[in-house]
Write a protein that holds these residues in place. Sequence first.
Motif, PDB file in Angstrom:
ATOM      1  N   VAL A 371     -20.321  11.968 -20.042  1.00 13.70           N
ATOM      2  CA  VAL A 371     -20.872  12.712 -18.807  1.00 13.70           C
ATOM      3  C   VAL A 371     -20.287  13.923 -18.528  1.00 13.70           C
ATOM      4  CG1 VAL A 371     -21.522  12.806 -16.516  1.00 13.70           C
ATOM      5  CG2 VAL A 371     -21.808  10.621 -17.717  1.00 13.70           C
ATOM      6  N   LEU A 372     -21.208  15.057 -18.648  1.00 12.73           N
ATOM      7  CA  LEU A 372     -20.594  16.439 -18.830  1.00 12.73           C
ATOM      8  C   LEU A 372     -20.344  16.926 -17.208  1.00 12.73           C
ATOM      9  CD1 LEU A 372     -22.663  17.947 -21.566  1.00 12.73           C
ATOM     10  CD2 LEU A 372     -20.130  17.556 -21.694  1.00 12.73           C
ATOM     11  N   PRO A 373     -19.415  17.658 -16.784  1.00 11.80           N
ATOM     12  CA  PRO A 373     -19.133  18.055 -15.457  1.00 11.80           C
ATOM     13  C   PRO A 373     -20.358  18.740 -14.835  1.00 11.80           C
ATOM     14  CG  PRO A 373     -17.350  18.767 -16.915  1.00 11.80           C
ATOM     15  CD  PRO A 373     -18.333  18.584 -17.620  1.00 11.80           C
ATOM     16  N   GLY A 374     -20.944  18.335 -13.735  1.00  9.96           N
ATOM     17  CA  GLY A 374     -21.997  18.827 -13.078  1.00  9.96           C
ATOM     18  C   GLY A 374     -22.509  18.295 -11.929  1.00  9.96           C
ATOM     19  N   PRO A 375     -23.383  18.775 -11.143  1.00  6.29           N
ATOM     20  CA  PRO A 375     -23.742  17.831  -9.946  1.00  6.29           C
ATOM     21  C   PRO A 375     -24.862  16.858 -10.017  1.00  6.29           C
ATOM     22  CG  PRO A 375     -25.005  20.166  -9.763  1.00  6.29           C
ATOM     23  CD  PRO A 375     -23.955  20.017 -11.246  1.00  6.29           C
ATOM     24  N   VAL A 376     -25.668  16.993 -11.177  1.00  3.12           N
ATOM     25  CA  VAL A 376     -26.864  16.134 -11.144  1.00  3.12           C
ATOM     26  C   VAL A 376     -26.546  14.744 -11.540  1.00  3.12           C
ATOM     27  CG1 VAL A 376     -28.798  15.811 -12.808  1.00  3.12           C
ATOM     28  CG2 VAL A 376     -27.744  18.101 -12.589  1.00  3.12           C
ATOM     29  N   VAL A 377     -25.443  14.182 -12.259  1.00  2.00           N
ATOM     30  CA  VAL A 377     -25.506  12.910 -12.424  1.00  2.00           C
ATOM     31  C   VAL A 377     -23.888  12.618 -12.041  1.00  2.00           C
ATOM     32  CG1 VAL A 377     -27.328  12.387 -13.873  1.00  2.00           C
ATOM     33  CG2 VAL A 377     -25.088  13.015 -14.752  1.00  2.00           C
ATOM     34  N   ASN A 378     -23.677  11.398 -11.894  1.00  2.90           N
ATOM     35  CA  ASN A 378     -22.405  10.705 -11.605  1.00  2.90           C
ATOM     36  C   ASN A 378     -22.209   9.467 -12.011  1.00  2.90           C
ATOM     37  OD1 ASN A 378     -19.541  10.828 -10.667  1.00  2.90           O
ATOM     38  ND2 ASN A 378     -20.244  10.214  -8.715  1.00  2.90           N
ATOM     39  N   GLU A 379     -20.929   9.225 -13.029  1.00  3.83           N
ATOM     40  CA  GLU A 379     -20.851   7.834 -13.555  1.00  3.83           C
ATOM     41  C   GLU A 379     -22.028   7.149 -14.096  1.00  3.83           C
ATOM     42  OE1 GLU A 379     -19.004   5.384 -10.418  1.00  3.83           O
ATOM     43  OE2 GLU A 379     -17.220   6.985 -10.453  1.00  3.83           O
ATOM     44  N   LEU A 380     -22.890   8.033 -14.906  1.00  2.00           N
ATOM     45  CA  LEU A 380     -24.137   7.455 -15.683  1.00  2.00           C
ATOM     46  C   LEU A 380     -23.593   6.399 -16.760  1.00  2.00           C
ATOM     47  CD1 LEU A 380     -27.379   7.607 -15.654  1.00  2.00           C
ATOM     48  CD2 LEU A 380     -26.889   9.431 -17.425  1.00  2.00           C
ATOM     49  N   TYR A 406     -35.307   6.541 -12.407  1.00  2.00           N
ATOM     50  CA  TYR A 406     -34.193   5.557 -11.743  1.00  2.00           C
ATOM     51  C   TYR A 406     -34.437   5.063 -10.294  1.00  2.00           C
ATOM     52  CZ  TYR A 406     -30.746   6.345 -15.428  1.00  2.00           C
ATOM     53  OH  TYR A 406     -30.064   6.474 -16.674  1.00  2.00           O
ATOM     54  N   GLU A 407     -33.900   3.991  -9.906  1.00  2.65           N
ATOM     55  CA  GLU A 407     -34.392   3.508  -8.525  1.00  2.65           C
ATOM     56  C   GLU A 407     -34.122   4.597  -7.525  1.00  2.65           C
ATOM     57  OE1 GLU A 407     -32.204  -0.317  -8.282  1.00  2.65           O
ATOM     58  OE2 GLU A 407     -33.626  -1.219  -9.615  1.00  2.65           O
ATOM     59  N   ASN A 408     -33.005   5.439  -7.813  1.00  6.80           N
ATOM     60  CA  ASN A 408     -32.777   6.332  -6.786  1.00  6.80           C
ATOM     61  C   ASN A 408     -33.606   7.452  -6.335  1.00  6.80           C
ATOM     62  OD1 ASN A 408     -31.869   7.388  -8.777  1.00  6.80           O
ATOM     63  ND2 ASN A 408     -29.623   7.833  -8.170  1.00  6.80           N
ATOM     64  N   GLY A 409     -34.781   7.417  -7.669  1.00  4.35           N
ATOM     65  CA  GLY A 409     -35.622   8.694  -7.622  1.00  4.35           C
ATOM     66  C   GLY A 409     -34.999   9.675  -8.533  1.00  4.35           C
ATOM     67  N   MET A 410     -34.018   9.535  -9.171  1.00  4.89           N
ATOM     68  CA  MET A 410     -33.709  10.598 -10.063  1.00  4.89           C
ATOM     69  C   MET A 410     -34.393  10.513 -11.382  1.00  4.89           C
ATOM     70  SD  MET A 410     -29.843  11.142 -11.505  1.00  4.89           S
ATOM     71  CE  MET A 410     -29.646   9.649 -11.893  1.00  4.89           C
ATOM     72  N   ASN A 411     -34.923  11.712 -11.955  1.00  2.00           N
ATOM     73  CA  ASN A 411     -35.575  11.771 -13.029  1.00  2.00           C
ATOM     74  C   ASN A 411     -34.862  12.457 -14.155  1.00  2.00           C
ATOM     75  OD1 ASN A 411     -38.059  10.610 -12.343  1.00  2.00           O
ATOM     76  ND2 ASN A 411     -38.781  12.428 -11.308  1.00  2.00           N
ATOM     77  N   LEU A 412     -34.694  12.046 -15.227  1.00  2.00           N
ATOM     78  CA  LEU A 412     -33.955  12.482 -16.433  1.00  2.00           C
ATOM     79  C   LEU A 412     -34.868  12.584 -17.655  1.00  2.00           C
ATOM     80  CD1 LEU A 412     -30.248  10.685 -16.015  1.00  2.00           C
ATOM     81  CD2 LEU A 412     -31.248  13.318 -15.210  1.00  2.00           C
ATOM     82  N   VAL A 413     -34.471  13.470 -18.553  1.00  3.90           N
ATOM     83  CA  VAL A 413     -35.041  13.147 -20.080  1.00  3.90           C
ATOM     84  C   VAL A 413     -34.251  12.875 -20.871  1.00  3.90           C
ATOM     85  CG1 VAL A 413     -36.261  14.826 -21.641  1.00  3.90           C
ATOM     86  CG2 VAL A 413     -36.852  14.892 -19.434  1.00  3.90           C
ATOM     87  N   VAL A 414     -34.431  12.040 -21.847  1.00  2.00           N
ATOM     88  CA  VAL A 414     -33.526  11.586 -22.831  1.00  2.00           C
ATOM     89  C   VAL A 414     -33.867  12.057 -24.135  1.00  2.00           C
ATOM     90  CG1 VAL A 414     -32.403   9.762 -24.101  1.00  2.00           C
ATOM     91  CG2 VAL A 414     -32.571   9.435 -21.284  1.00  2.00           C
ATOM     92  N   LYS A 415     -33.370  12.731 -24.948  1.00  2.00           N
ATOM     93  CA  LYS A 415     -33.589  13.417 -26.204  1.00  2.00           C
ATOM     94  C   LYS A 415     -32.914  12.468 -27.375  1.00  2.00           C
ATOM     95  CE  LYS A 415     -35.033  16.310 -29.337  1.00  2.00           C
ATOM     96  NZ  LYS A 415     -36.450  16.686 -29.728  1.00  2.00           N
ATOM     97  N   ARG A 416     -33.713  11.656 -28.082  1.00  2.00           N
ATOM     98  CA  ARG A 416     -33.037  10.710 -29.295  1.00  2.00           C
ATOM     99  C   ARG A 416     -33.309  11.748 -30.563  1.00  2.00           C
ATOM    100  NH1 ARG A 416     -35.260   6.256 -32.794  1.00  2.00           N
ATOM    101  NH2 ARG A 416     -33.370   5.577 -33.904  1.00  2.00           N
ATOM    102  N   ILE A 417     -32.217  12.189 -31.344  1.00  2.00           N
ATOM    103  CA  ILE A 417     -32.119  12.654 -32.310  1.00  2.00           C
ATOM    104  C   ILE A 417     -31.977  11.770 -33.492  1.00  2.00           C
ATOM    105  CG2 ILE A 417     -31.148  14.598 -33.812  1.00  2.00           C
ATOM    106  CD1 ILE A 417     -30.211  15.862 -31.087  1.00  2.00           C
ATOM    107  N   LYS A 418     -32.967  12.174 -34.577  1.00  2.00           N
ATOM    108  CA  LYS A 418     -32.663  11.104 -35.804  1.00  2.00           C
ATOM    109  C   LYS A 418     -32.758  12.133 -36.983  1.00  2.00           C
ATOM    110  CE  LYS A 418     -37.981  11.007 -36.490  1.00  2.00           C
ATOM    111  NZ  LYS A 418     -39.149  10.050 -36.428  1.00  2.00           N
TER     112      LYS A 418
END
Length: 657
Positions: A371-380, A406-418
């Motif tokens: 997890v990179l430093p930033g206000p968006v996520v914590n301990e993901l 997520y259950e807390n309403g947070m929306n993220l986008v996951v990019k899977r690289i192949k």
Amino acid sequence: MFTSSSFPKKVLIPHLLLSKLRSSKMNKITIWMILISIFVILQTTSSVEDEVKTSLINFIAKLSNNNSQSGLFSGWNSSSDPCQGLWQGVICDTQYNSVRKLFLNSSNLNGELDVGLLCNVKPLADSLSALHLETNMITGGISTEIASCKQLTHLHMSKNQLSGSLPDSLAMLNNLKQLDISNNKFTGDLPADLSRISGLTVFLAQNNQLTGQIPKFDFSNFELFDVSYNKFSGPMPDVKGHIPERSFLGNPELCGDPLPKECPQSLQDKNNVKDENNDDKSKSSSNNQILMFVGYLVLGLVFLFLIMCWVYKRMKRNEKVDGVNKIASVDDTIDKQPEAASMEYKSGFSRSEISVASVDESNLVSTSLIVLPGPVVNELKFEDLLKAPAELLGRGKYGSLYRVIYENGMNLVVKRIKGWAISSDDFKVRMERLDQAKHPNVMQAVAFYCSKQEKLLVYEYQHNGSLLRLLHGTGDTGKAFEWTSRLGVAASISEALAHMHQELEHDGIAHGNLKSSNILLNNNIEPCISEYGLMVVDHNQESSLLGDLTGFSAFKEDVYGFGVILLELLTGKLVHQNGINLAEWVNSVVREEWTVEVFDRSLLSEYASEETMVSLLQVALKCVDRSPEARPSMNQVAVMINTLKEEEDGSTSSLEP
């Protein structure tokens, strides 16, 4: 000339004439007969060519109310050749000298459309692949003769005064990829078989008066789809989440998901009965096909059994027992092969796609992301990604994109690289460098995960879509995309890209895939460059589109990509991969000294500064120069665009009271 597509492949001469040619006693009458026959064939071929010319001239004359000879199309005359004479708006196949595309958009045409003049002429109907008539004042409708133009892949007729119903024969254009009939006065139902065109990726029909139900398209194929503001009614087809709600707005009688209006129970029951009838027909047809398949399978098995018996007897006779054992061994191996893991997911990620065990090979902790430093996520946690519901947003050549909720309403986008041959250590260093080179207009990853087999990046989800959607009428920002906003977007992107190039020049990390769909709009409707540095550029692939770039810096390819985005902002046109290249088209128009014709008509109608637009166009053309060495750096581009923006802001403020 249309010689290659019009001449017959062989000139057939009767055997009797050939024998006379070989005879030493051939008389003068025979010679004259042969010469006259050849002359007649040549005259027939010429008449086919004249027929194509005449058809094109009559077509433009009708579109322009017989005023074509005094305007842009004065060069369309029978004394010149459509391909060799460079007729305005005509694109030819250089190999066969046949007319391939007609670009008649934004040409002040106010006559009547008659597609029969094109589609009833066989040489033209067999070669024409694109017809662009958008942004004119053309009247009339689309006749049933459109079906004869079977090679059409792009049919664009938006922003005209066309009316009447769409013919059922429109669905016979099996090669059609893009159909744009938006902003007209079309009425009636859509052709029921229109949904059977399997290659259709763009369908725009908004702002008409179309009625009836929306056909059950395969909505997963569409890049752009919009039928808003018509008179469609009845239950919505199942779009399976591929098309947003806004594409169906303005149809008060439509109901069902994803629209907020629920369908009455009676309408649902009626629709269910119709579906059941269709299902019964489909099942009957399917059963017949299954029986036929089973019959063929039984015959095949019998035939295979006979062959195996023959092989067994032959091998037994020759006492080749070892061979029999090998065949049995192979059969056992085939039976024990595991089935391929499914790649389709309705909810959540699958461990068959993302291997947790592979994490140990990269010496990372198996339960955590970096997890990179930033206000968006914590301990993901990595396990959180596997358990959370995931919506597949898209799958491309270089990977897949998921939206995770997520259950807390947070929306993220996951990019899977192949398919990226980069070690885990190098990938980690690359992500850390990208995080250090921050810019407010470049989307930063909030976390990443890498192993020998898997590479994942996590971003904050952007609800306002991309610049591509905003440009081409599918954005939902609540604002018109006027000239000042477009110039501001160009300035913001150029500054952000120049900053990233300067920070990462020594690391050799360019964007690698810069395009308008990778420019996202944040909560303040400001542009943000996404997916920076996630692609190692394939020079061999790029050279086919951008010219010979082998051996040149990927940073110059970013400059080219930015230049194409500038052209999109200025022209309002899509970049067609299967049609004409936007940069080539703009260059050809500018060479013919029709520079003003490239600009988006909506910009000219709002009295945008034509001088500033021309200056920005010159910057764009420098960026898309075929020679990478001739292209400016992004820092130079940013300086030029900011200078134009400051001049524009200054002139605007001076006009305010």
